[in-house]
Scaffold this active site. Structure first.
Site, mmCIF file in Angstrom:
data_model
loop_
_atom_site.group_PDB
_atom_site.id
_atom_site.type_symbol
_atom_site.label_atom_id
_atom_site.label_comp_id
_atom_site.label_asym_id
_atom_site.label_seq_id
_atom_site.Cartn_x
_atom_site.Cartn_y
_atom_site.Cartn_z
ATOM 1 N N GLY A 45 0.816 -1.210 0.000
ATOM 2 C CA GLY A 45 0.000 0.000 0.000
ATOM 3 C C GLY A 45 0.847 1.256 0.000
ATOM 4 O O GLY A 45 2.084 1.209 -0.022
ATOM 5 N N ASP A 69 -4.551 -11.954 5.641
ATOM 6 C CA ASP A 69 -5.943 -11.587 5.374
ATOM 7 C C ASP A 69 -6.510 -10.988 6.660
ATOM 8 O O ASP A 69 -6.865 -11.704 7.596
ATOM 9 C CB ASP A 69 -6.746 -12.812 4.947
ATOM 10 C CG ASP A 69 -8.193 -12.485 4.603
ATOM 11 O OD1 ASP A 69 -8.612 -11.327 4.818
ATOM 12 O OD2 ASP A 69 -8.906 -13.382 4.123
ATOM 13 N N ALA A 83 -5.431 -1.523 5.685
ATOM 14 C CA ALA A 83 -6.680 -0.822 5.982
ATOM 15 C C ALA A 83 -7.652 -1.009 4.832
ATOM 16 O O ALA A 83 -7.245 -1.189 3.683
ATOM 17 C CB ALA A 83 -6.441 0.673 6.206
ATOM 18 N N THR A 128 -9.711 1.211 2.843
ATOM 19 C CA THR A 128 -9.605 2.660 2.691
ATOM 20 C C THR A 128 -10.621 3.286 1.741
ATOM 21 O O THR A 128 -10.632 4.508 1.581
ATOM 22 C CB THR A 128 -8.200 3.040 2.200
ATOM 23 O OG1 THR A 128 -7.939 2.369 0.964
ATOM 24 C CG2 THR A 128 -7.152 2.667 3.232
ATOM 25 N N TYR A 138 -16.493 4.166 7.312
ATOM 26 C CA TYR A 138 -15.031 4.122 7.352
ATOM 27 C C TYR A 138 -14.508 4.695 8.670
ATOM 28 O O TYR A 138 -13.694 4.069 9.359
ATOM 29 C CB TYR A 138 -14.448 4.897 6.171
ATOM 30 C CG TYR A 138 -12.962 5.134 6.265
ATOM 31 C CD1 TYR A 138 -12.050 4.086 6.072
ATOM 32 C CD2 TYR A 138 -12.461 6.402 6.556
ATOM 33 C CE1 TYR A 138 -10.684 4.307 6.170
ATOM 34 C CE2 TYR A 138 -11.094 6.624 6.657
ATOM 35 C CZ TYR A 138 -10.208 5.578 6.459
ATOM 36 O OH TYR A 138 -8.850 5.796 6.565
ATOM 37 N N LYS A 155 -12.518 2.641 11.693
ATOM 38 C CA LYS A 155 -11.169 3.027 12.136
ATOM 39 C C LYS A 155 -11.160 3.367 13.625
ATOM 40 O O LYS A 155 -10.203 3.046 14.335
ATOM 41 C CB LYS A 155 -10.662 4.205 11.312
ATOM 42 C CG LYS A 155 -10.380 3.876 9.840
ATOM 43 C CD LYS A 155 -9.279 2.822 9.680
ATOM 44 C CE LYS A 155 -7.916 3.368 10.031
ATOM 45 N NZ LYS A 155 -6.850 2.348 9.807
#
Length: 295
Positions: free
Chosen positions: A10, A35, A59, A61, A124, A128
């Site tokens: 990423g 995973d 993440a 995202t 999202y 988080k």
């Protein structure tokens, strides 16, 4: 020290992958080797490698897609980090995890400090925040670094989109009411490595002594409109640029699945005072990022 880096392909993970090898033996992987939606896989990976330090750069995202996919978003962003924290504590190891300014609703009117009450507006942001709380509830040796508007020109992101738009459209309409701080993934990775290095021969012990939640983003803040103007100024010498004007717009002018916080800039004084480190102003870092990265 053995470091297990998760999410190495990423934006942030790629930069961490190039920054961390000087600090110890690095094992780096991403999906499908890890995973984060599978608790058994997470535990198996950690128990196979038995690292001294786990760095979670994974993440979910896609902010808008998370609205229709809350379960995988929660599994990856919320549940997975808690499992990593449990495994790290069981091993007597440390965990570094990253979160986002989207845990806030953007209504404070000034930069957020760590003690401010989160109130996410999107799935999202909710997931988080769940990840932050999961890590904190386990305890042990950990850092949770909240950051904002992360970009890396090596992967698709807001900056790469703007560069593409500048080559495709003569007029751009960009929101001027969303305000936060652009953060270059490389500067975030380097700051992470510098903090780890402060622990010298006992990084786990050092993280244990300084454990907690810290805000870590670029210096200053801007609107997305200002950010785009700066990107285009740095791109203006390119022959293939066709954009002629950039017009301000409001978030309400665009239909998106997820609501974004309007003013979610982070105050990083706690991090700066504790570790004697700070990231330079976002304008300086943006210029550097665009100079060293290919179009």
């Amino acid at each position: 020290m053995k470091i297990l880096l998760l999410g190495n392909t990423g934006q942030l993970g790629w930069e961490l992958n190039r920054t961390l090898p000087t600090l110890g033996e690095l094992v780096a992987m991403d999906f499908p080797q890890i995973d984060m939606s599978d608790p058994n896989n997470i535990r198996s990976v950690v128990r196979t490698y038995e690292p001294n330090l786990i760095i979670n750069a994974t993440a979910y995202t896609n902010v808008d897609k998370a609205e229709s996919e809350p379960e995988p978003a929660m599994a990856i962003n919320g549940t997975g980090p808690g499992i990593l924290a449990e495994e790290a504590k069981r091993l007597g190891s440390a965990l570094i995890h990253y979160s986002t300014d989207y845990v806030f609703d953007g209504r404070k009117g000034e930069p957020y400090v760590e003690e401010d009450q989160p109130n996410p507006l999107s799935v999202y942001g909710e997931t988080k925040l769940a990840g932050e709380k999961a890590v904190q509830s386990v305890g042990g040796a950990y850092f949770v670094f909240r950051t904002s508007w992360v970009y890396s020109l090596r992967r698709p992101c807001f900056v790469t989109k703007v560069r593409q738009w500048a080559r495709s459209y003569e007029t751009l309409r960009i929101v001027d009411d969303q305000i936060s701080t652009p953060t270059w993934a490389r500067s975030l990775a380097e700051a992470t490595a510098q903090v780890i290095a402060q622990g010298r021969r006992d990084a786990v012990g050092y993280i244990s002594e300084t454990s907690g939640l810290y805000h870590l983003s670029g210096g200053g803040y801007c609107s997305r409109f200002e950010w785009v103007k700066s990107i285009l100024e740095l791109e203006s010498t390119k022959d293939d640029i066709i954009v002629k004007e950039v017009l301000p717009a409001k978030s309400g002018d665009f239909s998106t699945a997820a609501e974004r916080p309007l003013k979610s800039a982070l105050c990083c004084e706690k991090f700066e005072n504790r570790f004697d480190l700070h990231l330079p102003d976002w304008r300086l870092i943006l210029k550097l990022a665009m100079q060293v990265s290919s179009p």
